[in-house]
Design an enzyme around this catalytic site. Structure first.
Site, PDB file in Angstrom:
ATOM      1  N   ASN A   8       0.731  -1.148  -0.122  1.00 42.82           N
ATOM      2  CA  ASN A   8      -0.053  -0.341  -0.056  1.00 42.82           C
ATOM      3  C   ASN A   8       0.868   1.123   0.068  1.00 42.82           C
ATOM      4  O   ASN A   8       1.534   1.552   0.952  1.00 42.82           O
ATOM      5  CB  ASN A   8      -0.801  -0.009   1.235  1.00 42.82           C
ATOM      6  CG  ASN A   8      -1.829   1.259   1.258  1.00 42.82           C
ATOM      7  OD1 ASN A   8      -1.787   1.986   0.491  1.00 42.82           O
ATOM      8  ND2 ASN A   8      -2.352   1.360   2.497  1.00 42.82           N
ATOM      9  N   TRP A   9       0.979   1.777  -1.255  1.00 43.17           N
ATOM     10  CA  TRP A   9       2.002   2.968  -1.328  1.00 43.17           C
ATOM     11  C   TRP A   9       1.531   4.309  -1.027  1.00 43.17           C
ATOM     12  O   TRP A   9       2.207   5.430  -1.000  1.00 43.17           O
ATOM     13  CB  TRP A   9       2.618   2.805  -2.810  1.00 43.17           C
ATOM     14  CG  TRP A   9       3.597   1.822  -3.208  1.00 43.17           C
ATOM     15  CD1 TRP A   9       3.962   1.046  -2.376  1.00 43.17           C
ATOM     16  CD2 TRP A   9       3.801   1.517  -4.567  1.00 43.17           C
ATOM     17  NE1 TRP A   9       4.946   0.143  -2.975  1.00 43.17           N
ATOM     18  CE2 TRP A   9       4.478   0.384  -4.349  1.00 43.17           C
ATOM     19  CE3 TRP A   9       3.359   1.981  -5.931  1.00 43.17           C
ATOM     20  CZ2 TRP A   9       5.312  -0.236  -5.712  1.00 43.17           C
ATOM     21  CZ3 TRP A   9       3.720   1.429  -6.850  1.00 43.17           C
ATOM     22  CH2 TRP A   9       4.800   0.269  -6.622  1.00 43.17           C
ATOM     23  N   HIS A  87     -10.270   2.011   4.428  1.00 40.75           N
ATOM     24  CA  HIS A  87      -8.736   2.162   5.124  1.00 40.75           C
ATOM     25  C   HIS A  87      -8.850   3.359   6.278  1.00 40.75           C
ATOM     26  O   HIS A  87      -9.634   4.121   6.125  1.00 40.75           O
ATOM     27  CB  HIS A  87      -7.513   2.568   4.182  1.00 40.75           C
ATOM     28  CG  HIS A  87      -6.481   2.384   4.788  1.00 40.75           C
ATOM     29  ND1 HIS A  87      -5.775   3.314   5.520  1.00 40.75           N
ATOM     30  CD2 HIS A  87      -5.414   1.292   4.504  1.00 40.75           C
ATOM     31  CE1 HIS A  87      -4.598   3.051   6.117  1.00 40.75           C
ATOM     32  NE2 HIS A  87      -4.397   1.825   5.466  1.00 40.75           N
ATOM     33  N   GLU A 156      -6.364  -4.117  10.382  1.00 35.88           N
ATOM     34  CA  GLU A 156      -5.423  -3.317  10.611  1.00 35.88           C
ATOM     35  C   GLU A 156      -5.536  -2.324  11.927  1.00 35.88           C
ATOM     36  O   GLU A 156      -6.178  -1.265  11.547  1.00 35.88           O
ATOM     37  CB  GLU A 156      -5.305  -2.349   9.394  1.00 35.88           C
ATOM     38  CG  GLU A 156      -4.920  -2.901   7.956  1.00 35.88           C
ATOM     39  CD  GLU A 156      -4.138  -2.186   7.185  1.00 35.88           C
ATOM     40  OE1 GLU A 156      -2.971  -2.238   6.830  1.00 35.88           O
ATOM     41  OE2 GLU A 156      -4.763  -0.889   6.900  1.00 35.88           O
ATOM     42  N   SER A 207       2.587  -1.941  10.632  1.00 37.23           N
ATOM     43  CA  SER A 207       4.285  -1.848  10.906  1.00 37.23           C
ATOM     44  C   SER A 207       4.494  -3.218  10.454  1.00 37.23           C
ATOM     45  O   SER A 207       5.539  -3.987  11.230  1.00 37.23           O
ATOM     46  CB  SER A 207       4.256  -1.241  12.075  1.00 37.23           C
ATOM     47  OG  SER A 207       3.949  -0.180  12.524  1.00 37.23           O
ATOM     48  N   GLY A 228       2.435  -1.141   4.296  1.00 34.15           N
ATOM     49  CA  GLY A 228       2.433   0.361   3.868  1.00 34.15           C
ATOM     50  C   GLY A 228       4.000   0.734   3.710  1.00 34.15           C
ATOM     51  O   GLY A 228       4.501   0.409   2.881  1.00 34.15           O
TER      52      GLY A 228
END
Ligand code: PGA
Length: 245
Positions: A8-9, A87, A156, A207, A228
């Site tokens: 996930n950029w 998200h 998440e 993380s 991420g």
């Protein structure tokens, strides 16, 4: 079963960064690893050779007069096969509601794109023992979804997402916390959508790094990861994937 690794950029990469990443990134060694890249809308066209192109969001509206929106059918035309929905950054910065998220999931399914529904409690909710209630509320959108069996879930916990952490000490979820949450999600899914919940894919995000991925991705209850920060570096992302046994 294959495990899914989604990068996930966010809004972190320039066109040049994407080009560099693609040059450096080599196909991962583990046969059971499936790789998916979530670029910004602008850079999706650079992912020509990537099998699983992922969008980070979709409009609640169909194609039409909705300035600034990108509709599910347009994503499909761009070769997108998965799309993140709900998200925590969308829920927090764009005040996305459960109704919005439901609408997005339906648009995606109609366009034959797999939704990746992100769920997870924040620090305060965890401290107040509200994790189960939060997950139940966030997953409740699936009750009325037309094809819930096609929705991928990403757990998440907001308190473990690297970008929300400003202090020096980074919070990461322990394996016990991950397994406990994933089992809880599975239970909730079964109670909401029946048998389909038994085989739903449940990813973990928060993380994930080359240092901790071996412990996380090899857990039976984890079907993949949503990464991420560490996914913007091709070498780090490859290490994360290559830790799959
Ligand atoms: P992180 O982000 O890996 O940087 O914690 C995960 C995410 O927000 O999807």
């Amino acid at each position: 079963m294959k495990k899914l690794f989604i990068a996930n950029w966010k809004s972190s990469m320039s066109a040049g960064d994407v080009t560099r990443f693609l040059k450096e990134f080599k196909n991962p060694k583990p046969k059971l690893a499936e790789v998916a890249l979530a670029s910004s809308f602008l850079h999706l066209s650079q992912l020509k050779k990537v099998d699983i192109k992922v969008a980070q969001d979709v409009s609640v509206h169909p194609v039409g007069a909705f300035t600034g929106d990108i509709a599910a059918d347009q994503l499909s035309e761009a070769g997108v096969s998965m799309c993140l929905v709900g998200h925590s950054e969308r829920r927090i910065y764009h005040a996305e509601t459960e109704d919005d998220i439901f609408a997005k999931i339906e648009r995606l399914l109609a366009a034959r794109i797999y939704p990746v529904l992100c769920v997870g409690e924040n620090a305060e909710e965890r401290e107040q023992n509200k994790t189960a209630a939060v997950l139940r509320r966030q997953l409740s959108v699936l009750k009325d979804v037309s094809m819930p069996e096609l929705v991928i879930i990403a757990y998440e916990p907001v308190w473990a997402i690297s970008t929300f952490q400003t202090g020096k000490k980074k919070n990461t979820a322990t394996n016990e916390q991950i397994v406990e949450a994933h089992q809880l999600i599975r239970k909730i899914l079964i109670s909401m959508i029946g048998e389909d919940g038994e085989c739903a894919e449940i990813l973990y995000g928060g993380s994930v790094t080359p240092e901790n991925s071996a412990a996380i991705i090899n857990l039976d209850d984890v079907d993949g990861v949503l990464v991420g920060g560490a996914s913007t570096d091709a070498k780090k992302f490859m290490k994360i994937i290559n830790n799959l046994k």
